[in-house]
Structure formats: C-alpha cells, structure tokens
Write a protein that holds these residues in place. Sequence first.
Motif, mmCIF file in Angstrom:
data_model
loop_
_atom_site.group_PDB
_atom_site.id
_atom_site.type_symbol
_atom_site.label_atom_id
_atom_site.label_comp_id
_atom_site.label_asym_id
_atom_site.label_seq_id
_atom_site.Cartn_x
_atom_site.Cartn_y
_atom_site.Cartn_z
ATOM 1 N N GLU A 1 1.127 -1.131 0.183
ATOM 2 C CA GLU A 1 -0.408 0.107 -0.065
ATOM 3 C C GLU A 1 1.150 1.405 -0.435
ATOM 4 O OE1 GLU A 1 -3.397 0.620 2.950
ATOM 5 O OE2 GLU A 1 -3.811 -2.311 1.987
ATOM 6 N N LEU B 1 1.940 1.757 -3.435
ATOM 7 C CA LEU B 1 0.713 2.376 -4.398
ATOM 8 C C LEU B 1 0.381 4.009 -3.857
ATOM 9 C CD1 LEU B 1 -1.740 -0.724 -3.838
ATOM 10 C CD2 LEU B 1 -0.544 -0.564 -6.253
ATOM 11 N N SER B 2 0.636 3.952 -2.635
ATOM 12 C CA SER B 2 0.303 5.886 -2.429
ATOM 13 C C SER B 2 0.957 7.226 -2.966
ATOM 14 C CB SER B 2 0.621 5.831 -0.843
ATOM 15 O OG SER B 2 0.730 7.750 -0.078
ATOM 16 N N GLN C 1 1.053 7.300 -6.810
ATOM 17 C CA GLN C 1 -0.148 7.368 -7.127
ATOM 18 C C GLN C 1 -0.624 9.045 -6.915
ATOM 19 O OE1 GLN C 1 -2.530 9.683 -4.627
ATOM 20 N NE2 GLN C 1 -4.049 10.466 -6.803
ATOM 21 N N HIS C 2 0.457 8.923 -6.206
ATOM 22 C CA HIS C 2 1.051 10.533 -5.966
ATOM 23 C C HIS C 2 1.603 11.655 -6.295
ATOM 24 C CE1 HIS C 2 1.476 13.933 -2.486
ATOM 25 N NE2 HIS C 2 0.515 14.171 -2.499
ATOM 26 N N TYR D 1 6.385 5.142 -11.094
ATOM 27 C CA TYR D 1 5.505 4.448 -11.774
ATOM 28 C C TYR D 1 6.054 2.891 -11.265
ATOM 29 C CZ TYR D 1 5.031 6.629 -15.752
ATOM 30 O OH TYR D 1 4.857 7.582 -17.236
ATOM 31 N N TYR E 1 -5.863 -1.099 -7.625
ATOM 32 C CA TYR E 1 -5.384 -0.563 -8.401
ATOM 33 C C TYR E 1 -4.906 -0.056 -9.785
ATOM 34 C CZ TYR E 1 -5.350 2.752 -4.224
ATOM 35 O OH TYR E 1 -5.584 3.266 -3.030
ATOM 36 N N SER F 1 -7.136 0.603 -11.904
ATOM 37 C CA SER F 1 -8.115 2.234 -12.521
ATOM 38 C C SER F 1 -7.636 3.136 -12.519
ATOM 39 C CB SER F 1 -8.897 1.676 -10.592
ATOM 40 O OG SER F 1 -8.482 1.399 -9.622
ATOM 41 N N ILE F 2 -7.041 3.798 -10.794
ATOM 42 C CA ILE F 2 -6.853 5.205 -11.296
ATOM 43 C C ILE F 2 -4.644 4.461 -11.059
ATOM 44 C CG2 ILE F 2 -8.330 5.860 -9.315
ATOM 45 C CD1 ILE F 2 -6.187 5.755 -7.267
ATOM 46 N N LEU F 3 -4.343 3.460 -11.227
ATOM 47 C CA LEU F 3 -2.963 3.186 -12.137
ATOM 48 C C LEU F 3 -2.557 3.037 -12.898
ATOM 49 C CD1 LEU F 3 -0.905 2.558 -8.634
ATOM 50 C CD2 LEU F 3 -1.102 4.946 -9.677
ATOM 51 N N LYS G 1 0.515 3.595 -15.604
ATOM 52 C CA LYS G 1 1.583 3.353 -14.060
ATOM 53 C C LYS G 1 2.073 1.901 -14.177
ATOM 54 C CE LYS G 1 1.835 8.308 -12.514
ATOM 55 N NZ LYS G 1 2.756 8.400 -11.266
#
Length: 288
Positions: free
Chosen positions: A206, A209-210, A213-214, A219, A237, A240-242, A245
Amino acid sequence: MNFDDIIALDIHTHAEEPCGCHPDDGYDDFQAGMSKYFKTWYEHPPTVRETAAYYRDRKIGCVIFPVDAERETGFRRYKNEEVAEIAAENADVMIPFASIDPHKGKLGAREARRLVREHGVKGFKFHPTMQGFYPNDRMAYGLYEAIVEEGGVCLFHTGQTGVGSGMPGGMGMRLKYSNPMYLDDVAVDFPDMKIILAHPSFPWQEEALSVAQHKPNVYIDLSGWSPKYFPKILVQYANSILRKKMLFGSDWPVITPDRWLADFEKIDIREEVRPLILKENARRLLGM
C-alpha cells in the motif's frame, strides 16, 4: 526496437553472467539459494546473448541490466559496458540499463554520464537491500542528479527479496532499505526523475501504491511475482487509477515471461488495461 513489432516489453531482466567467467567465491552458494527460493528452471544462468535469443523468439522486448553490489556483497559486478555492448548487438529486442553503487560518489556520477553518452544506456537499476543504502540518503543524490540531467530512468528494487532468503543471516541482506516510502522523498527532491518501483512491494504494497498515485513521476513494475499471487489491492489499482503507471516485468531469469504472461492471462485485468501494462505504458515512459 520497433514497438509495433513486439507483443510486450519486459522492463525487468537481469544480466547474470554476461562476461562468461566464473564469479567470486560464495557466488555459487548465493545462486543455489536463489534457485531454491524461485525453483529456477536452469542449471546455469543464461548469458545476455542467450537472453536475447529467448526474447527474439517470442517477439518480446526487454530492458536488461546487471547489479553493482560489490561493496555490500563482495561479488564483482559485471561490466556495464559489456552489457550495453551486447544489448547494442541485439537492439531489436534489448534496451540497456546499467547499475552503479551510489557509494561510489563522484566516480559513479561520472560513470553514469559516460554510459549514457557513449554506450546508449537508457536507465539505471538500484537495489537498496543488495547495495546497503536508503534511497533517500543524500549520499546518493549526486548520482541521481547526473542520471536526471542525462535523461535516464531510475529503477529501484522494493519490498522483500529472494536474495539471501533462507541463508544464514539472510546473507547480510537488510530488508529495511527497500521500503518504497523512502522513494517518496526521492520523487519530491527529483520531480523530473522517472522512477520505477520494482516488484509488488511486500510487505509494503500500500505504501508503493500511495507513492505511485501521489507522485506523477513514479511507476510500478510487476516483476518478481507470478501474477496469480498479486494482492487484490494491486490488481484493483492496476485496473483503475494506476492503469497508466503499471509495467510488465518478469525478473528474468528466475521468472520467465512465458510463466508470467500465462498467469497474467488468468487474473482479473480489464481487456483495455492489458495492452497498457504489456507495452504501451513502457513506450511512453521510455519515450519510444
């Protein structure tokens, strides 16, 4: 390399023995430990040329690199120049990265510039656990500055490692160095650096991933694990949002693309996301 001619780009392959010579004392025990951990398919690690033939046969491109961990492990590194030269001979399927222990300071920074300018190296592999350093240690910043100024990509091992697993004292490997959260500092201090967090970052998934994302310059490559073992949140992830990446990586030779891709077909990744992971995200990241 013509991206339209390949079906995927493996962003994470190792040049184990490009010089074809017997390595240092203790290296055989190290390789035996790796073989036990990964249940490897080979008796002797493949050479760079053998690797090129394997990938060409499958119409897969690869990023290939050695690991410079001389100071921490006592094992001589394989020459960056030699890996780059063989990769240049096989440029239809190979992209050369290099590896420099950041403890080499200004000498390492000069080497990085030379490798990019004279040998066509596109990026650099760091293994904080094998090299014994925290990625946000200012000691490494001179090397990072040189790489960024030359337009290179930085790929960092994150999470647990098979190196030294099950060996006494873990062969001296300290897992703490490879927490991906240390790379958040690097991404802040070097916003123009293209950073790849290698592997599902167990037990810090996590955190990885954080950070990805931030920070827009970070990547994640999916090497080192069979996709069937990916944690649910990583798949979530990736879908979806990554999705732009995530990068295909095998960790060749300990995990083959054949195995990785076969298992990738069986997990719940959206069809429109698969080509992004397999090569399109890498194409964009590498500027190809």
